[in-house]
Design a protein around this motif. Structure first.
Motif, PDB file in Angstrom:
ATOM      1  N   ILE A  20       0.859  -1.181   0.000  1.00 50.83           N
ATOM      2  CA  ILE A  20       0.000   0.000   0.000  1.00 50.83           C
ATOM      3  C   ILE A  20       0.892   1.226   0.000  1.00 50.83           C
ATOM      4  O   ILE A  20       1.772   1.359   0.850  1.00 50.83           O
ATOM      5  N   ILE A  21       0.665   2.113  -0.968  1.00 46.53           N
ATOM      6  CA  ILE A  21       1.429   3.357  -1.061  1.00 46.53           C
ATOM      7  C   ILE A  21       0.449   4.506  -0.861  1.00 46.53           C
ATOM      8  O   ILE A  21      -0.559   4.612  -1.565  1.00 46.53           O
ATOM      9  N   SER A  22       0.744   5.369   0.118  1.00 46.33           N
ATOM     10  CA  SER A  22      -0.213   6.415   0.486  1.00 46.33           C
ATOM     11  C   SER A  22      -0.226   7.597  -0.469  1.00 46.33           C
ATOM     12  O   SER A  22      -1.203   8.324  -0.523  1.00 46.33           O
ATOM     13  N   VAL A  28       2.145  12.327  -6.340  1.00 44.01           N
ATOM     14  CA  VAL A  28       2.123  10.878  -6.505  1.00 44.01           C
ATOM     15  C   VAL A  28       0.836  10.361  -5.873  1.00 44.01           C
ATOM     16  O   VAL A  28       0.589  10.590  -4.688  1.00 44.01           O
ATOM     17  N   GLY A  29       0.027   9.678  -6.643  1.00 38.98           N
ATOM     18  CA  GLY A  29      -1.230   9.164  -6.123  1.00 38.98           C
ATOM     19  C   GLY A  29      -1.046   7.888  -5.336  1.00 38.98           C
ATOM     20  O   GLY A  29      -0.038   7.196  -5.468  1.00 38.98           O
ATOM     21  N   GLY A  48      -9.571   8.082  -4.773  1.00 37.19           N
ATOM     22  CA  GLY A  48     -10.194   9.346  -4.442  1.00 37.19           C
ATOM     23  C   GLY A  48      -9.459  10.034  -3.314  1.00 37.19           C
ATOM     24  O   GLY A  48      -8.549   9.486  -2.713  1.00 37.19           O
ATOM     25  N   ARG A  49      -9.883  11.233  -3.035  1.00 39.65           N
ATOM     26  CA  ARG A  49      -9.311  12.004  -1.942  1.00 39.65           C
ATOM     27  C   ARG A  49      -9.772  11.376  -0.630  1.00 39.65           C
ATOM     28  O   ARG A  49     -10.939  11.036  -0.462  1.00 39.65           O
ATOM     29  N   GLY A  50      -8.866  11.179   0.287  1.00 40.55           N
ATOM     30  CA  GLY A  50      -9.207  10.615   1.583  1.00 40.55           C
ATOM     31  C   GLY A  50      -8.720   9.195   1.745  1.00 40.55           C
ATOM     32  O   GLY A  50      -7.632   8.837   1.315  1.00 40.55           O
ATOM     33  N   LEU A  51      -9.570   8.365   2.321  1.00 38.48           N
ATOM     34  CA  LEU A  51      -9.223   6.988   2.640  1.00 38.48           C
ATOM     35  C   LEU A  51      -9.667   6.066   1.511  1.00 38.48           C
ATOM     36  O   LEU A  51     -10.847   5.980   1.207  1.00 38.48           O
ATOM     37  N   ASN A  52      -8.714   5.391   0.879  1.00 42.03           N
ATOM     38  CA  ASN A  52      -9.001   4.454  -0.214  1.00 42.03           C
ATOM     39  C   ASN A  52      -8.962   3.039   0.340  1.00 42.03           C
ATOM     40  O   ASN A  52      -8.008   2.654   1.015  1.00 42.03           O
TER      41      ASN A  52
END
Length: 74
Positions: A20-22, A28-29, A48-52
């Motif tokens: 998992i890459i934040s 960088v997405g 998306g923006r926030g918690l994926n």
């Protein structure tokens, strides 16, 4: 040697590899890799923006659902 999801070591038998890459702001997405398959990334256009979050069957490794929760807007 190449390991699943680009990890530095192989996982033990009967275990799934994941990474998992934040991400970093808008540069960088984030991305989620599971058992050498990219589940979420900016290339797949499903982050998306926030918690994926990616929901995966823990027995079969099958992807069940992906979603993003915008924690900024509540």
């Amino acid at each position: 040697p190449r390991h699943k999801c680009g990890n530095q070591k192989s996982c033990p038998q009967n275990h799934f590899a994941f990474k998992i890459i934040s991400g970093a702001a808008n540069v960088v997405g984030p991305s989620i890799c599971f058992d050498d398959m990219i589940l979420m990334s900016s290339v797949k256009n499903n982050i998306g923006r926030g918690l994926n979050i990616a929901l995966v069957n823990g027995t079969s490794g099958q992807l069940l659902k992906t979603d993003a929760f915008n924690m900024y807007s509540g």
